[in-house]
Design an enzyme around this catalytic site. Structure first.
Site, PDB file in Angstrom:
ATOM      1  CG  ASP A 166      40.843  22.332  22.659  1.00  0.00           C
ATOM      2  OD1 ASP A 166      41.179  21.235  22.488  1.00  0.00           O
ATOM      3  OD2 ASP A 166      40.977  23.036  23.475  1.00  0.00           O
ATOM      4  CG  ASP A 170      43.305  19.230  20.753  1.00  0.00           C
ATOM      5  OD1 ASP A 170      42.057  18.935  21.199  1.00  0.00           O
ATOM      6  OD2 ASP A 170      43.902  20.165  21.595  1.00  0.00           O
ATOM      7  CG  ASN A 197      43.903  23.780  23.696  1.00  0.00           C
ATOM      8  OD1 ASN A 197      44.053  24.076  24.874  1.00  0.00           O
ATOM      9  ND2 ASN A 197      43.994  22.712  23.029  1.00  0.00           N
ATOM     10  CG  PHE A 215      42.420  23.846  29.433  1.00  0.00           C
ATOM     11  CD1 PHE A 215      42.266  25.325  29.666  1.00  0.00           C
ATOM     12  CD2 PHE A 215      41.943  23.498  28.187  1.00  0.00           C
ATOM     13  CE1 PHE A 215      42.231  26.048  28.715  1.00  0.00           C
ATOM     14  CE2 PHE A 215      41.658  24.297  27.260  1.00  0.00           C
ATOM     15  CZ  PHE A 215      41.643  25.881  27.285  1.00  0.00           C
ATOM     16  CG  ASN A 216      40.165  19.711  27.567  1.00  0.00           C
ATOM     17  OD1 ASN A 216      40.455  20.448  27.012  1.00  0.00           O
ATOM     18  ND2 ASN A 216      40.494  18.309  27.325  1.00  0.00           N
ATOM     19  CG  HIS A 263      47.145  16.301  28.061  1.00  0.00           C
ATOM     20  ND1 HIS A 263      47.453  16.005  29.246  1.00  0.00           N
ATOM     21  CD2 HIS A 263      47.889  17.595  27.880  1.00  0.00           C
ATOM     22  CE1 HIS A 263      48.282  16.816  29.964  1.00  0.00           C
ATOM     23  NE2 HIS A 263      48.554  17.940  29.137  1.00  0.00           N
ATOM     24  CG  ASP A 264      44.075  16.556  23.582  1.00  0.00           C
ATOM     25  OD1 ASP A 264      43.315  16.404  24.641  1.00  0.00           O
ATOM     26  OD2 ASP A 264      44.006  17.692  23.097  1.00  0.00           O
TER      27      ASP A 264
END
Ligand code: BDR
Ligand code: CA
Length: 316
Positions: free
Chosen positions: A16, A21, A45, A170-171, A244-245
């Site tokens: 997203d 990402d 997002n 969040f996810n 993070h991603d």
């Protein structure tokens, strides 16, 4: 892109974009040990329209052609979408200035494309870096997916404190119903939670190393991370933002290079095997402390820099 095609790990990236990402896309497409078969997008997002446009923007700037980009769910399974504009901006990828994307949108639905590829490609790994709506949608229509994928590696969740509610990351918080369905599906899952990703900080030193690459893509990445740094500082008080991603993609790269199971260190945290403990395990790295130690150690070696071959030098 280099690497032996026969040995590359095929992956799909469901995302997203989103600043981190975007870095996950760049890592997945460039890693010699991976073969990125598709990018699928989901609302998270930002709205689906924006996250899909952003995937096409990143692929355009990076020159990633021939990887289908397919749009998926425009809202979570059971409620309206909750976007993260306070972190990723109104576009979902605020910071750099983008032109018109040159990379097309694939006509297929994300869920159909994931299902199709899982039938035609052996040992496929699905990496999910957004809400799990697309993954849950495929599983609902095609439960056999759980037996065909090698693994789902997801960035999401937290062992402890969340970043969206006190309890939730969040996810997962964005589509907890989808997350439940995915975790109960029987899919082999690796979860890369906040506790892990909070070690991957884009510090000023990291930014300087990226800027030194000197390409337009590097300049765009610095602009992305500079914006991300500002919002992470304002919202969470972080000095440097955690990316993070790409950690989920990095997990697949390292696991692939370890030949999947060879050398795997199985950690029986709760002692369910009944075996006596045989090691202590570090679950985090204090990055600053590590680099202080490392750089102090390197600086303690005496002598002038020597031309190769490097002469043995006495300790100072
Ligand atoms: C996750 O939430 C999103 O904002 C990021 O892209 C990442 O996937 C971190 O909680
Ligand atoms: Ca994400």
């Amino acid at each position: 892109m280099t690497g032996d095609l026969a040995q590359r790990q095929p992956i799909i990236l469901d995302c997203d974009p989103g600043h981190d990402d975007a870095l996950a896309i760049l890592l997945a497409a460039a890693a010699p040990s991976l073969e990125l078969l598709a990018i699928t997008t989901v609302a998270g997002n930002q709205t689906l329209e924006k996250t899909t446009l952003n995937a096409r923007r990143i692929c355009t700037v990076a020159g990633i052609h021939g990887v289908p980009i397919a749009a998926g769910a425009d809202r979570p399974l059971a409620h309206e979408v909750r976007v993260a504009a306070e972190i990723h901006g109104e576009s979902g990828l605020d910071g750099p200035a983008f032109g018109e994307p040159q990379v097309p949108l694939d006509a297929r639905q994300a869920a159909d494309l994931i299902s199709e590829l899982s039938r035609s490609v052996d040992g496929l790994v699905l990496v999910a870096t957004g809400p799990l709506t697309n993954v849950a949608t495929v599983l609902a229509r095609d439960p056999g997916l759980a037996g065909r994928l090698r693994r789902l590696v997801l960035m999401g969740g937290a062992i402890g404190i969340g970043n969206t509610t006190p309890a939730a990351e969040f996810n997962i918080a964005t589509d907890a119903e989808a997350a439940r369905a995915v975790f109960e599906s029987g899919l082999p899952i690796t979860m890369v939670p906040l506790e892990a990703t909070h070690h991957a900080l884009a510090t000023p030193e990291v930014l300087a190393r990226i800027a030194a690459i000197g390409t337009p893509l590097a300049a765009m990445t610095v602009d992305l991370l500079a914006f991300f740094a500002t919002t992470y500082r304002n919202v969470f008080g972080f000095d440097s933002p955690p990316v993070h991603d790409p950690c989920a993609v990095a997990w697949v790269i390292d696991e692939t290079q370890a030949e999947f199971s060879y050398g795997r260190t199985v950690c029986d945290v709760y002692g369910v095997t009944g075996r006596p403990p045989n090691a202590e395990v570090a679950t985090a790295v204090a990055a600053e402390r590590f680099w202080d130690l490392m750089i102090d150690a390197l600086a303690s070696y005496a002598g002038e820099p020597s031309d190769p071959p490097y002469a043995a030098q006495e300790l100072g």
